[in-house]
Design an enzyme around this catalytic site. Sequence first.
Site, PDB file in Angstrom:
ATOM      1  N   GLY A 277      -1.523  31.748  -5.940  1.00 21.94           N
ATOM      2  CA  GLY A 277      -0.351  31.197  -6.632  1.00 21.94           C
ATOM      3  C   GLY A 277      -0.648  31.034  -8.113  1.00 21.94           C
TER       4      GLY A 277
ATOM      5  N   TYR B 250      -3.200  28.436  -3.128  1.00 21.78           N
ATOM      6  CA  TYR B 250      -3.447  27.837  -4.439  1.00 21.78           C
ATOM      7  C   TYR B 250      -3.991  28.887  -5.406  1.00 21.78           C
ATOM      8  CZ  TYR B 250      -5.336  24.430  -7.831  1.00 21.78           C
ATOM      9  OH  TYR B 250      -5.630  23.703  -8.969  1.00 21.78           O
TER      10      TYR B 250
HETATM   11  P1  NAD Z   1      -2.272  15.922  -9.141  1.00 18.65           P
HETATM   12  O1  NAD Z   1      -1.999  16.288  -7.722  1.00 18.65           O
HETATM   13  O2  NAD Z   1      -2.673  14.527  -9.433  1.00 18.65           O
HETATM   14  O3  NAD Z   1      -1.002  16.244 -10.047  1.00 18.65           O
HETATM   15  C1  NAD Z   1      -0.061  17.230  -9.762  1.00 18.65           C
HETATM   16  C2  NAD Z   1       1.321  16.655 -10.042  1.00 18.65           C
HETATM   17  O4  NAD Z   1       2.306  17.668  -9.789  1.00 18.65           O
HETATM   18  C3  NAD Z   1       1.659  15.477  -9.134  1.00 18.65           C
HETATM   19  O5  NAD Z   1       2.195  14.427  -9.889  1.00 18.65           O
HETATM   20  C4  NAD Z   1       2.680  16.064  -8.175  1.00 18.65           C
HETATM   21  O6  NAD Z   1       3.569  15.098  -7.647  1.00 18.65           O
HETATM   22  C5  NAD Z   1       3.362  17.096  -9.041  1.00 18.65           C
HETATM   23  N1  NAD Z   1       4.022  18.167  -8.292  1.00 18.65           N
HETATM   24  C6  NAD Z   1       3.526  18.888  -7.256  1.00 18.65           C
HETATM   25  N2  NAD Z   1       4.437  19.790  -6.849  1.00 18.65           N
HETATM   26  C7  NAD Z   1       5.513  19.644  -7.657  1.00 18.65           C
HETATM   27  C8  NAD Z   1       6.776  20.284  -7.742  1.00 18.65           C
HETATM   28  N3  NAD Z   1       7.120  21.274  -6.908  1.00 18.65           N
HETATM   29  N4  NAD Z   1       7.651  19.883  -8.690  1.00 18.65           N
HETATM   30  C9  NAD Z   1       7.328  18.870  -9.539  1.00 18.65           C
HETATM   31  N5  NAD Z   1       6.159  18.225  -9.501  1.00 18.65           N
HETATM   32  C10 NAD Z   1       5.268  18.615  -8.573  1.00 18.65           C
HETATM   33  O7  NAD Z   1      -3.348  16.941  -9.682  1.00 18.65           O
HETATM   34  P2  NAD Z   1      -4.068  17.050 -11.092  1.00 18.65           P
HETATM   35  O8  NAD Z   1      -5.509  17.022 -10.842  1.00 18.65           O
HETATM   36  O9  NAD Z   1      -3.486  16.115 -12.062  1.00 18.65           O
HETATM   37  O10 NAD Z   1      -3.697  18.531 -11.507  1.00 18.65           O
HETATM   38  C11 NAD Z   1      -2.720  18.834 -12.482  1.00 18.65           C
HETATM   39  C12 NAD Z   1      -2.693  20.332 -12.737  1.00 18.65           C
HETATM   40  O11 NAD Z   1      -3.959  20.746 -13.233  1.00 18.65           O
HETATM   41  C13 NAD Z   1      -2.404  21.148 -11.489  1.00 18.65           C
HETATM   42  O12 NAD Z   1      -1.573  22.230 -11.843  1.00 18.65           O
HETATM   43  C14 NAD Z   1      -3.764  21.639 -11.086  1.00 18.65           C
HETATM   44  O13 NAD Z   1      -3.684  22.851 -10.392  1.00 18.65           O
HETATM   45  C15 NAD Z   1      -4.455  21.797 -12.417  1.00 18.65           C
HETATM   46  N6  NAD Z   1      -5.925  21.700 -12.280  1.00 18.65           N
HETATM   47  C16 NAD Z   1      -6.526  20.489 -12.045  1.00 18.65           C
HETATM   48  C17 NAD Z   1      -7.909  20.440 -11.886  1.00 18.65           C
HETATM   49  C18 NAD Z   1      -8.639  19.148 -11.648  1.00 18.65           C
HETATM   50  O14 NAD Z   1      -9.856  19.173 -11.465  1.00 18.65           O
HETATM   51  N7  NAD Z   1      -8.005  17.995 -11.655  1.00 18.65           N
HETATM   52  C19 NAD Z   1      -8.662  21.622 -11.945  1.00 18.65           C
HETATM   53  C20 NAD Z   1      -8.001  22.833 -12.155  1.00 18.65           C
HETATM   54  C21 NAD Z   1      -6.627  22.847 -12.335  1.00 18.65           C
END
Ligand code: NAD
Length: 315
Positions: A151, A148
């Site tokens: 990446g 992660y």
């Molecule tokens: P989440 O897991 O709820 O959402 C991620 C979404 O991406 C999901 O709907 C999943 O099905 C989709 N996904 C995963 N792999 C995929 C692929 N190969 N092709 C298409 N769709 C794909 O997580 P989140 O908390 O909503 O996070 C969203 C983004 O924000 C992510 O990139 C995450 O790294 C980033 N982020 C979130 C947080 C947090 O605290 N929530 C913190 C830092 C970064």
Amino acid sequence: MDDMFRRVLVTGGAGFLGSHLCERLLEANCDVICADNFYTGTKTNITHLIGNPRFEVLRHDVTFPLYVEVDEIYNLACPASPIHYQFDPVQTTKTSVHGAINMLGLAKRLKAKILQASTSEVYGDPIVHPQTEDYNGNVNPIGIRACYDEGKRCAETLFFDYHRQHNLNIRVARIFNTYGPRMHPNDGRVVSNFIVQALKGAPITVYGDGSQTRSFCYVDDLVAGLIDLMAAPDDVTGPINLGNPTQLTIRELAEKIIAKIGSKSEILCQPLPEDDPLQRQPDISLAKTALGWEPSVPLDIGLNKTIVFFEKLLA
Ligand code: NAD
Ligand code: UDP
Ligand code: UDP
């Protein structure tokens, strides 16, 4: 371009943050395409948006090319919770890296603006505290979190190379721990775990001695920050920290949630996972000056709203 006609792609749009973002963009009269492979996201998160003529859902994996016509791209596709991103770590890296290449290729062909959902994990287990954007981080490249962290770091590299090499209009947001309604009840993140455990009267699983710190941002604040960053002048590329600087220990969080729910749950200490960062707090000076953004929802209010969501979900 006028808001009425802005066409926006949200990858990962069926996830926790993505579904809230799609909602806000539709409220701003954008045409929204949500592309998601439903790996961790769900159709339930976006059911209420289906039927809106400005909203379109594509089942699509971002590691494959995508040909659509849009003006702006928010690249959020990537599992975000440690148990989900560690379940298939090779796929996690592919999603971040191949996904970024494809979305950058799309943005290049369309001359579209593109925003990357990066993360505070690029700082790893940080020595500099609070974290500022000029800190290069302390990431173990071969540990269990590396799929992660590295990446996401490589995705940032690609964003800045497309910016320098192809003059792409990029935005990189480093998102710190965000919580709120529509977090997945089983995705293992601390806020959802503790609330679900407390509501069920089950033991609250504190990893380690609970002295590690985090700083939690309510989802509405975070989504507003992403939209502000996309709308900012073109020289505001970031990387820019988005998060709530109010820091607390994980044990304090557990005690707060137990007290709010009036739960009989007891705290059960479990081993600290490998490479779990000991401290994390955003310095958001840059977001304040460059975007005029700062979070406005205090932890107590945000937790109350999140508890209401999980009460309904478990009922
Ligand atoms: P989440 O897991 O709820 O959402 C991620 C979404 O991406 C999901 O709907 C999943 O099905 C989709 N996904 C995963 N792999 C995929 C692929 N190969 N092709 C298409 N769709 C794909 O997580 P989140 O908390 O909503 O996070 C969203 C983004 O924000 C992510 O990139 C995450 O790294 C980033 N982020 C979130 C947080 C947090 O605290 N929530 C913190 C830092 C970064
Ligand atoms: N790509 C895409 N949609 C587009 C344009 C490109 O998915 O509309 C993908 C395509 O698969 C390509 C990647 O983006 O591999 C990178 O594109 P770029 O133009 O940067 O590189 P090239 O096509 O030269 O490899
Ligand atoms: N954590 C915990 N109990 C849990 C889930 C998480 O003590 O049931 C701890 C975890 O070890 C970490 C912090 O809470 O120190 C935040 O974990 P999360 O997975 O939510 O996010 P991240 O580690 O990616 O910041």
